[in-house]
Design a protein around this motif. Structure first.
Motif, short mmCIF file in Angstrom:
data_model
loop_
_atom_site.label_atom_id
_atom_site.label_comp_id
_atom_site.label_asym_id
_atom_site.label_seq_id
_atom_site.Cartn_x
_atom_site.Cartn_y
_atom_site.Cartn_z
N SER A 1 15.91 65.94 39.72
CA SER A 1 15.21 67.30 37.96
C SER A 1 14.45 67.39 38.22
CB SER A 1 16.26 66.49 36.80
OG SER A 1 16.80 67.49 35.96
N THR B 1 14.62 68.13 30.39
CA THR B 1 15.38 68.34 31.23
C THR B 1 16.27 69.19 31.60
OG1 THR B 1 16.66 66.84 31.46
CG2 THR B 1 14.31 65.69 32.52
N ARG B 2 16.36 69.26 29.99
CA ARG B 2 17.74 70.40 29.48
C ARG B 2 17.38 71.72 29.14
NH1 ARG B 2 23.71 67.58 28.72
NH2 ARG B 2 24.47 69.85 29.98
N ALA C 1 24.80 74.49 35.30
CA ALA C 1 24.17 74.61 36.27
C ALA C 1 23.50 76.43 36.51
CB ALA C 1 24.40 73.83 37.46
N ARG D 1 21.25 77.08 33.78
CA ARG D 1 20.19 76.25 33.42
C ARG D 1 19.05 77.52 34.10
NH1 ARG D 1 20.08 70.18 34.90
NH2 ARG D 1 21.64 70.01 33.54
N GLN E 1 5.51 72.35 34.84
CA GLN E 1 7.69 72.54 35.27
C GLN E 1 7.26 70.38 36.11
OE1 GLN E 1 9.52 75.14 37.53
NE2 GLN E 1 11.40 74.81 36.04
N HIS F 1 16.26 61.57 37.49
CA HIS F 1 16.66 60.22 36.73
C HIS F 1 17.82 60.12 36.16
CE1 HIS F 1 18.07 64.08 34.18
NE2 HIS F 1 18.01 63.61 35.38
N GLU G 1 28.55 65.77 36.49
CA GLU G 1 28.21 64.92 34.82
C GLU G 1 28.71 65.41 33.69
OE1 GLU G 1 23.45 66.09 34.90
OE2 GLU G 1 23.80 66.88 36.44
#
Length: 829
Positions: free
Chosen positions: A190, A210-211, A308, A311, A327, A332, A343
Motif C-alpha cells: 500500500s 492509506t485510504r 481501487a 483511490r 508518499q 501492512h 478486502e
C-alpha cells in the motif's frame, strides 16, 4: 485365498456386505454409547484429499471404539446452506443470484445440494467410512431449519440475541456481512500518504492515511490530549481537502502521538478504531462506499467508482492540487474475507447479534472441562476468546440460508417473532399472522436476512440428538438432553477452532450451561507437494480422490492418513501411498502362508484351550503371545489418547519384525518338517498362528478395513461365528499373557537367527545353506541349558547341523568355509 489382493474386486464386495448386513448399525453393536459430533462437509463442489485425511482419521477412532465394546453413534451431515453453496451453484450453473427471483434461485440451490451430497456420500463409502448412513442430516432440511430457528427464539428470550443498527463487516464482493471469525489477515502492499488538511484559521495540518478514498467519509480529526503540538486546536474545525466538509478537532487517548504526524482522521469507516471513535464521540455517519462496492453520491466526483479506482482518482486530484506532501510504500496487514480473499468494508446495517463479549470467562472455563487433543490446540482457542472484539454477528444478506423467524412493524419498530409450532418458517413466503401486537398496525415487513451458516452448524449436538431420538422434537426442553451432552468426541481441523468449535461451545453453554463434548480431536491440513500450501478447493490445488481411488486401494490411502500427527499439517504425494500398498501385500501374503495350517481346527479353536496346552505350548509360542500382548497394551494406550498414528507404528513394528521376520521364519521348519517335533508342539504352533493372526487383523482393522475384512471372511468367519472382523471385540480376543522367562530365551534365539542371517547375506549365501557346525558363545551355563532345549528350533531356522555352546570369550561372530563346509560362530552379548 487368491494369489493377490485385488482391491477393485474386494472393496466393492466388502462395502456391499457391510451395507446389506448393517454391520455398523448401533443395534448390531450393543454397548455403552460413544457419540461422535461428525463435521458436516460444506457442499461447495467436489471433495479433495484434505477431506479424506481428516474424515478417515475420525473413522479410525470410530472403528477402534466399536471394537472396544462401544455402541458407536456415528452420524453424518452435509452443510449445504449459505454463501459457499450459493457461490458453487452460481459457478456451476453460470447464474447470478441477484439476477433471479429468490424462490427460483433457492430451488436450484436445493437441487444442486442434493446432487453434491449424494456424490460426497458415495466417495465416503468408497473410503470405507463406518458411519451409519441411516443417520444423515442436511443443514437446509426442514428439521434442521426448525432446530436452528427454535434455538434463535430460545436465545432471544434469554437475552443472548439482540438486533441493532450497528457498523458491521461487509464483503462487497460476496454481498453479505461477515463475522470476525470469517476474517483472514493478509500482508498487502500500500501507500502511506501525507495529505494537507486546513484548520479553521487556514493553517496546514498534515495527516497520514492509506485510504485517501475515504476523505469524503471523514467526520473528525483527532490528536492525543498530551500532544503539545495540537493543544491550541481544541474546539476548532478541520477542513477536509477536495471535499470541503468542516469536521471537529478532538482529543482522544487512543491516538498514538508517535505515529505519523500525531493527527488522525476518523472516517466512517476505515477500521475498527474508527467505529470506536464514531461511538465514543457521537460522530456523524457518512456512507461513501455502497453495498455494491462503488462510491455513493456523498463521494462527489468519486461517485460510481470502485474502491481501487477511487483511490487512484483521489490521489491524482491531491497531486494536481499540491495537497499530497509525501508518499511511502509500505506493507501492512488488512482483513480479507476468508471465502473470496477480498478486502472488507464496514457499514451500518440492521443486524442480529449473539452477545459473546460479556461471557468470555465462561467460554474459557468451559474449555477447561474439555480434553484437547493435542493439548496445545487449547491455547489457540483461548487466544481467540481473549482477543474477541465484536459480538457475533449472525445476519447475512444472502438468498440461500435459514431465515430469521421474524417480522418488523414499520410503524413502531416492534420485532414480531414466530411461534414454535410455525417452525420452520420463511417470513418472506409466509405473512405475519395478524397485526402488530404492540400498536395494531398492519404495516409489517418480513426480515429479509438469513442466518450465518455457523449459527446452524454450531447446533450439531442438538441435530445429532434428534437423529438418535427421532420421537423427540424439542432438544431444548428434553430432560434426556442432559444425558446426551456432553457428546463423546468432536473431530475437526485446526482452522475452524475459532468458528465451529467456539460457536458450538457458545451454543451449548447458552442453552444448557455445559460443554458440548468430552474430547475434541483436532487434525492438521494436507499440504500440496507443489509448494502451494494447504490443499483446498478455493486455492486451486486440490486433488481428486476419485482419481486416486482408481489407482490405489482405499486402505492404502487410509494408511497414509493414519501416519499424520494430530494437529500437524503434512505433505501429500502419491509416492507415499506405496507404503500402505506394501503393507496390504505383506499382510495378504502372510495369511496366504498361514491358510493351509488352519485346516482341521473347527473343534479346537476355543480360546480357553490355550490354558490346557501347558508345557506343550512351546517357548516360541509363549514368546509370541507375550510380545503381542505387550503390543496391544501399547496400542490401546495410544488409542485412548487418540494417538492413532503411534498405535499404528506399534502394530507395524510387531507385524513386520516380530511376526513376519522372526516368528514365521522360526516356525517354518516346524510346519514343513513336523516329524522332527512332537505332535502337541506342532499343533500348538498352528493354534498360535491362528490366534495371533486374528489379533493382528483386529489391530489393523481400524486402518485397513477392507483388506482385514476380506481375510477374515476367507479364514475366520466360519470358525468365529461373528459376521465381521469389525464386530469382534478386543476384550474377547486380545487376552493378555505374560511369559517373561520364555521371552528371554526366545530373544536370545532370535539374536542367533538374526546373526546367522546377516552372516550368510554378507557371504551372498542362500539362507537355506547348511552350516556344518555352529558355536554359540554364551554368558553362563544356565543360558546354555535353556537354549539347548530348543536346538531343533535353532537348527530349523539356521540350518546348522551341530550346535555347541561354550562360555563367553573375546570372540566375534563369523562364518567361514573349510573343505566345502561352512562353520559359524555366534556371540551373544
Amino acid at each position: 485365498m487368491e494369489k493377490r489382493y485385488e482391491h477393485h474386486q474386494c472393496e466393492p464386495a466388502t462395502q456391499q456386505k457391510w451395507a446389506t448386513e448393517k454391520t455398523y448399525a448401533m443395534e448390531n453393536n450393543p454397548g455403552k454409547v460413544f457419540s461422535i459430533d461428525t463435521p458436516p462437509p460444506t457442499v461447495s463442489g467436489t471433495l479433495h484429499i484434505g477431506h479424506i485425511f481428516s474424515y478417515t482419521q475420525t473413522d479410525i477412532v470410530a472403528r477402534y471404539k466399536r471394537m472396544n465394546g462401544f455402541s458407536v453413534f456415528y452420524p453424518f451431515g452435509f452443510d449445504d446452506n449459505g454463501l459457499p453453496t450459493e457461490r458453487y451453484v452460481e459457478k456451476k450453473r453460470s447464474i447470478r443470484a441477484h439476477e433471479m427471483s429468490r424462490s427460483d434461485f433457492i430451488a436450484v440451490c436445493i437441487e444442486e445440494s442434493l446432487n453434491a451430497a449424494e456424490t460426497f456420500k458415495k466417495l465416503w463409502q468408497r473410503m470405507g467410512l463406518s458411519a451409519d448412513w441411516s443417520l444423515v442430516y442436511s443443514t437446509i432440511s426442514d428439521n434442521v431449519r426448525r432446530i436452528s430457528q427454535e434455538s434463535f427464539l430460545e436465545l432471544y428470550k434469554k437475552d443472548y440475541i439482540y438486533r441493532k443498527q450497528e457498523p458491521a463487516l461487509y464483503c462487497t464482493t460476496c454481498r453479505t456481512s461477515v463475522a470476525q471469525a470469517e476474517l483472514d489477515d493478509q500482508e498487502l502492499p500500500s501507500l502511506f500518504n501525507d495529505i494537507i488538511f486546513k484548520d479553521s484559521d487556514g493553517n496546514d495540518l498534515i495527516i497520514g492515511t492509506t485510504r485517501p478514498e475515504l476523505l469524503p467519509a471523514c467526520v473528525a480529526v483527532l490528536y492525543h490530549p498530551s500532544d503539545m503540538r495540537y493543544g491550541h486546536l481544541k474546539g476548532k474545525k478541520a477542513i477536509v481537502p477536495l471535499f470541503g466538509q468542516a469536521v471537529p478537532l478532538l482529543e482522544d487517548d487512543l491516538v498514538n502521538p508517535e505515529k505519523g504526524t500525531g493527527l488522525v482522521m476518523v472516517c466512517t469507516f476505515g477500521d475498527k478504531t474508527d467505529v470506536i471513535w464514531y461511538k465514543k464521540h457521537n460522530l456523524a455517519y457518512r456512507q461513501v462506499i455502497g453495498l455494491d462496492g462503488k462510491c455513493t453520491e456523498l463521494a462527489g466526483f468519486l461517485q460510481d467508482l470502485k474502491v481501487a479506482d477511487a483511490r487512484v482518482s483521489v490521489l491524482e486530484k491531491l497531486k494536481e492540487s499540491n495537497l499530497l506532501v509525501r508518499q511511502e510504500a509500505i506493507m501492512h496487514s488488512v482483513n480479507v474475507h476468508e471465502r473470496c480473499k477480498k478486502e472488507l468494508e464496514l457499514t451500518v446495517l440492521s443486524q442480529w447479534f449473539i452477545a459473546i463479549l460479556s461471557y468470555k470467562q465462561q467460554f474459557l472455563d468451559i474449555a477447561d472441562e474439555i480434553n484437547w487433543h493435542p493439548t496445545f490446540m487449547k491455547s489457540r482457542y483461548n487466544d481467540w476468546v481473549k482477543n474477541l472484539g465484536w459480538d457475533w454477528g449472525i445476519s447475512r444478506q444472502r438468498f440461500y440460508g435459514i431465515p430469521f423467524p421474524a417480522w418488523h412493524c414499520q410503524d413502531c419498530n416492534k420485532i414480531l417473532l414466530a411461534h414454535v409450532d410455525q417452525l420452520p418458517v420463511d417470513p418472506q413466503e409466509t405473512p405475519h399472522d395478524g397485526p402488530c401486537t404492540e400498536c395494531g398496525s398492519n404495516n409489517i415487513k418480513p426480515d429479509t436476512d438469513v442466518m450465518d451458516t455457523w449459527n446452524t452448524s454450531s447446533l450439531s449436538p442438538y441435530i445429532c440428538y434428534e437423529l438418535l431420538n427421532k420421537e423427540n422434537s424439542n432438544p431444548f426442553h428434553d430432560d434426556q438432553m442432559s444425558n446426551f451432552l456432553p457428546m463423546s468426541m468432536r473431530p475437526q481441523a485446526h482452522d475452524i477452532i475459532r468458528t465451529w468449535a467456539f460457536d458450538t461451545i457458545v451454543k451449548t453453554w447458552m442453552h444448557h450451561g455445559i460443554a458440548p463434548w468430552k474430547d475434541i480431536v483436532i487434525s492438521g491440513h494436507v499440504l500440496s507437494d507443489k509448494g502451494k500450501g494447504k490443499i483446498s478447493k478455493k486455492d486451486g490445488n486440490a486433488m481428486d480422490p476419485i482419481t486416486l481411488l482408481e489407482k490405489h486401494p482405499a486402505d492404502a490411502i487410509r494408511y497414509w492418513t493414519a501416519t499424520g500427527r494430530l494437529g500437524h499439517d503434512m505433505m501429500f504425494s502419491e509416492e507415499q501411498l506405496a507404503v500402505g500398498q506394501k503393507l496390504i501385500t505383506k499382510l495378504w501374503n502372510a495369511f496366504r502362508f498361514a491358510e493351509p495350517h488352519f485346516m482341521g481346527f473347527e473343534k479346537s479353536l476355543n480360546r480357553p484351550a490355550l490354558r490346557s496346552l501347558g508345557e506343550g505350548w512351546g517357548a516360541i509360542n509363549k514368546w509370541l503371545f507375550h510380545t503381542i500382548s505387550a503390543c496391544f497394551a501399547k496400542y490401546q494406550h495410544y488409542f485412548e489418547q487418540h494417538e492413532f498414528g503411534l498405535a499404528l507404528s506399534t502394530i507395524d513394528q510387531f507385524f513386520w519384525n516380530d511376526f513376519c521376520d522372526n516368528y514365521l521364519e522360526l516356525i517354518k521348519n516346524q510346519l514343513f518338517n513336523p516329524e522332527h517335533y512332537n505332535t502337541q508342539e506342532v499343533e500348538a504352533t498352528k493354534w498360535t498362528l491362528y490366534h495371533a493372526g486374528l489379533r493382528i487383523l483386529q489391530m489393523y482393522a481400524p486402518y485397513l478395513p477392507h483388506a482385514t475384512e476380506t481375510i477374515y471372511q476367507e479364514l475366520y468367519r466360519k470358525h468365529e461365528a461373528i459376521g465381521s472382523i469389525h464386530q469382534t471385540r478386543y476384550q474377547d480376543v486380545q487376552i493378555p499373557y505374560v511369559f517373561e522367562s520364555e521371552s528371554s530365551v526366545m530373544n536370545n534365539i532370535i539374536a542367533i537367527a538374526t546373526q546367522v542371517r546377516k552372516l550368510k547375506s554378507e557371504k551372498q549365501l542362500s539362507l537355506k545353506t547348511s552350516i556344518e557346525a555352529m558355536t554359540v558363545f554364551v554368558q553362563n551355563s544356565d543360558l546354555s541349558e535353556a537354549l539347548a532345549e530348543h536346538n531343533q528350533l535353532i537348527r530349523g531356522v539356521t540350518q546348522a547341523l551341530e550346535i555347541t555352546y561354550v562360555p563367553h570369550t573375546d570372540q566375534s561372530s563369523q562364518l567361514s568355509e573349510s573343505e566345502g563346509a561352512w562353520h559359524a560362530q555366534v556371540v551373544l552379548g
